[in-house]
Design a protein around this motif. Structure first.
Motif: not given
Length: 207
Positions: A46-61
């Motif tokens: 879950v921690g790793l996937m949350r990091v990846n999700h955050c990375g995609e939030i950053c990519a969108q912005a």
């Protein structure tokens, strides 16, 4: 920026942060069995996937900011195309987090705002530097995903399939940026980006 475009961009930000993302492509590994994980394994994944999700939030912005300040229509379209694929990554990581009973990062609005500012700044510096920033970001994300693949549980084929496909997409994004004339960033910029990424991943893994 005219009012209509401003509304579109605000809507894009709100949907990225608060709406559930959707994917055109099927979930990688969606047909694979979801094997039981012990408590510690589940917490780690879950921690790793949350990091990846955050990375995609950053990519969108980041892509949004770069597209807003890009001077070249072809470059803007390339950025939008990459953003569409990153939206799919958002959907995949969000779904996997939910399957494992986890939650997305509480700091996503902070990550989004900071990345949007970086994207705007990169775009203002010129398309070749903006694309150079994109290419280096994707190279660092590729390395980061390699690290995840090395520490995800071998039996968690569903998570591994998601991360593996994301890695392939990020490689393609970097190659696209180079093909459109990306400049090579100075070493000090690369080091600063790594430092910021380390801070983000450390916090996102926990919250």
């Amino acid at each position: 920026m005219n009012l209509d475009r401003a509304i579109v961009e605000v809507d894009r930000a709100l949907r990225t942060l608060w709406a559930s993302a959707h994917s055109v492509r099927p979930l990688p590994g969606g047909d694979l069995p979801d094997v039981p994980l012990d408590r510690e394994q589940r917490r780690h994944v879950v921690g790793l996937m949350r990091v990846n999700h955050c990375g995609e939030i950053c990519a969108q912005a980041l892509y949004q900011g770069q597209a807003l300040t890009s001077r070249d229509l072809v470059v803007r379209e390339a950025l939008r195309g990459a953003a569409d694929e990153e939206t799919e990554h958002l959907a995949w990581t969000e779904q996997r987090i939910a399957e494992l009973g986890g939650h997305k990062s509480l700091l996503n609005p902070l990550w989004y705002g900071g990345s949007l500012g970086l994207g705007l700044l990169a775009g203002v510096l010129g398309d070749k530097w903006s694309l150079g920033f994109l290419a280096e970001t994707e190279r660092q994300v590729e390395a980061h995903l390699d690290g995840h693949l090395s520490c995800l549980p071998e039996e968690d084929a569903r998570s591994r399939a998601i991360v593996g496909q994301m890695r392939l997409d990020e490689i393609h994004h970097a190659e696209t940026a180079v093909a459109h004339g990306a400049a090579e960033l100075p070493a000090v910029c690369k080091l600063a980006m790594k430092g910021m990424a380390k801070l983000m991943t450390g916090l996102a893994y926990r919250v």
